[in-house]
Motif scaffolding. Structure first.
Motif, PDB file in Angstrom:
ATOM      1  N   UNK A 122       0.821  -1.221   0.000  1.00 59.61           N
ATOM      2  CA  UNK A 122       0.000   0.000   0.000  1.00 59.61           C
ATOM      3  C   UNK A 122       0.851   1.265   0.000  1.00 59.61           C
ATOM      4  N   UNK A 123       0.271   2.300  -0.582  1.00 64.24           N
ATOM      5  CA  UNK A 123       0.894   3.632  -0.608  1.00 64.24           C
ATOM      6  C   UNK A 123      -0.060   4.561   0.129  1.00 64.24           C
ATOM      7  N   UNK A 124       0.404   5.062   1.259  1.00 65.04           N
ATOM      8  CA  UNK A 124      -0.441   5.919   2.110  1.00 65.04           C
ATOM      9  C   UNK A 124       0.279   7.251   2.266  1.00 65.04           C
ATOM     10  N   UNK A 173      -0.922   2.060 -11.833  1.00 62.95           N
ATOM     11  CA  UNK A 173      -1.179   0.665 -11.458  1.00 62.95           C
ATOM     12  C   UNK A 173      -1.638   0.489 -10.021  1.00 62.95           C
ATOM     13  N   UNK A 174      -2.210   1.539  -9.416  1.00 62.87           N
ATOM     14  CA  UNK A 174      -2.745   1.432  -8.059  1.00 62.87           C
ATOM     15  C   UNK A 174      -4.274   1.381  -8.098  1.00 62.87           C
ATOM     16  N   UNK A 175      -4.835   0.710  -7.095  1.00 67.30           N
ATOM     17  CA  UNK A 175      -6.266   0.780  -6.853  1.00 67.30           C
ATOM     18  C   UNK A 175      -6.466   1.739  -5.679  1.00 67.30           C
ATOM     19  N   UNK A 176      -7.243   2.789  -5.892  1.00 68.78           N
ATOM     20  CA  UNK A 176      -7.371   3.838  -4.872  1.00 68.78           C
ATOM     21  C   UNK A 176      -8.491   3.475  -3.898  1.00 68.78           C
ATOM     22  N   UNK A 177      -8.129   3.311  -2.627  1.00 64.25           N
ATOM     23  CA  UNK A 177      -9.139   2.982  -1.613  1.00 64.25           C
ATOM     24  C   UNK A 177      -9.828   4.258  -1.134  1.00 64.25           C
ATOM     25  N   UNK A 178      -9.035   5.273  -0.884  1.00 67.17           N
ATOM     26  CA  UNK A 178      -9.604   6.536  -0.422  1.00 67.17           C
ATOM     27  C   UNK A 178      -8.699   7.678  -0.867  1.00 67.17           C
ATOM     28  N   UNK A 179      -9.325   8.789  -1.287  1.00 64.82           N
ATOM     29  CA  UNK A 179      -8.549   9.995  -1.615  1.00 64.82           C
ATOM     30  C   UNK A 179      -9.468  11.188  -1.417  1.00 64.82           C
ATOM     31  N   UNK A 180      -9.002  12.191  -0.687  1.00 63.77           N
ATOM     32  CA  UNK A 180      -9.858  13.343  -0.418  1.00 63.77           C
ATOM     33  C   UNK A 180      -9.023  14.574  -0.083  1.00 63.77           C
ATOM     34  N   UNK A 181      -9.574  15.719  -0.458  1.00 65.26           N
ATOM     35  CA  UNK A 181      -9.002  17.007  -0.025  1.00 65.26           C
ATOM     36  C   UNK A 181      -9.555  17.331   1.361  1.00 65.26           C
ATOM     37  N   UNK A 241      -4.992  19.622   2.760  1.00 65.61           N
ATOM     38  CA  UNK A 241      -4.271  18.358   2.561  1.00 65.61           C
ATOM     39  C   UNK A 241      -4.958  17.498   1.497  1.00 65.61           C
ATOM     40  N   UNK A 242      -4.180  16.757   0.741  1.00 71.11           N
ATOM     41  CA  UNK A 242      -4.710  15.682  -0.098  1.00 71.11           C
ATOM     42  C   UNK A 242      -4.203  14.390   0.527  1.00 71.11           C
ATOM     43  N   UNK A 243      -5.134  13.596   1.063  1.00 67.61           N
ATOM     44  CA  UNK A 243      -4.743  12.365   1.776  1.00 67.61           C
ATOM     45  C   UNK A 243      -5.302  11.145   1.027  1.00 67.61           C
ATOM     46  N   UNK A 244      -4.471  10.129   0.865  1.00 68.03           N
ATOM     47  CA  UNK A 244      -4.970   8.953   0.140  1.00 68.03           C
ATOM     48  C   UNK A 244      -4.330   7.659   0.625  1.00 68.03           C
ATOM     49  N   UNK A 245      -5.041   6.568   0.342  1.00 65.46           N
ATOM     50  CA  UNK A 245      -4.488   5.214   0.518  1.00 65.46           C
ATOM     51  C   UNK A 245      -4.769   4.462  -0.775  1.00 65.46           C
TER      52      UNK A 245
END
Ligand code: BEZ
Length: 253
Positions: A122-124, A173-181, A241-245
């Motif tokens: 994962x990339x967080x 090549x990532x599947x985005x679980x969550x991303x939000x400003x 902030x832009x936060x994602x997993x």
């Protein structure tokens, strides 16, 4: 001129960056025994917090001063720009806080992050997002215009929308679980807006002849005071902030 970092100055003026990273740290949810890459580890304040979970952490940063400070905390840290990562399938997670917006080649960053992760890793991360420090940027643009300079054009930060960065993650090549400003008004330390400008806008201020820098800081602080300062709360910067997993897609057999 690129932004340069001085770990001692950062320790005085920038400690809040790690202190306010609770949200993305919780989203990482590091587990004992995991191997984690801290991308843009800075002086290692958050890297050490991740290490305290029992995970093995490796930090990378493009600033020699920051890498030295991180090593001083007993951490494994390497001098490596984010768009030149050399790891291959080694990490359960890549973590990044307040660093991606300084990196220039985002496609190379994301390719390197993906390559560094194990399948299913994962990339967080959290970075400045669209609208970040908007009033500060507008004030600097107005002040720099007095010297015939385009501060927007010289700004070397990247503050994307969630839609933009989701597309980049998916293309890599990532599947985005969550991303939000996430708007996050950010109280500044006692040195206020002057200290912030001297720390985080060094690269820009260095573009002015030295004899004009003090006047530029004073004018910018004066323009911003009515909107970002109050007697009750002091200076509060308009961070977004832009936060994602996101997860590495595992190829189906
Ligand atoms: C930030 O969003 O963390 C940030 C961006 C540019 C300068 C300073 C801080």
């Amino acid at each position: 001129m690129a932004q340069s970092w001085d770990a001692a100055q950062y320790a005085r003026q920038g400690r809040f960056v790690a202190d306010m990273a609770g949200g993305v740290f919780d989203l990482l949810a590091a587990q004992a025994g995991e191997t984690i890459l801290d991308l843009g580890c800075g002086d290692g304040a958050l890297t050490a917090k991740i290490a305290a979970t029992g995970a093995r952490v490796v930090g990378v940063d493009s600033s020699a001063s920051m890498v030295e400070a991180a090593r001083g905390l007993g951490l494994e840290a390497h001098l490596l720009p984010g768009d030149e990562l050399t790891f291959d399938g080694e990490f359960d997670a890549v973590f990044s806080n307040a660093a991606l917006h300084w990196m220039h080649n985002q496609d190379a960053v994301l390719a390197g992050v993906k390559r560094a992760l194990k399948p299913g890793g994962r990339f967080v991360a959290e970075m400045g997002g669209h609208g970040n420090i908007a009033s500060i940027r507008v004030a600097l643009a107005a002040v720099f215009a007095d010297w015939g300079l385009d501060a927007y054009g010289m700004d070397n930060n990247f503050f994307p929308t969630a839609t933009d960065y989701r597309a980049r993650l998916e293309a890599a090549g990532f599947s985005v679980e969550t991303i939000a400003l996430i708007p996050r008004p950010t109280p500044l330390p006692e040195t206020g807006m002057r200290g912030w400008l001297e720390t985080f806008r060094r690269g820009l201020l260095d573009r002015l002849p030295e004899q004009h820098r003090e006047a530029a800081i004073e004018k910018t602080v004066a323009l911003l005071k009515p909107v970002l300062h109050s007697p009750e709360e002091g200076w509060v910067a308009d961070y977004v902030r832009l936060r994602f997993a996101a997860w590495v897609l595992v190829a189906s057999p």
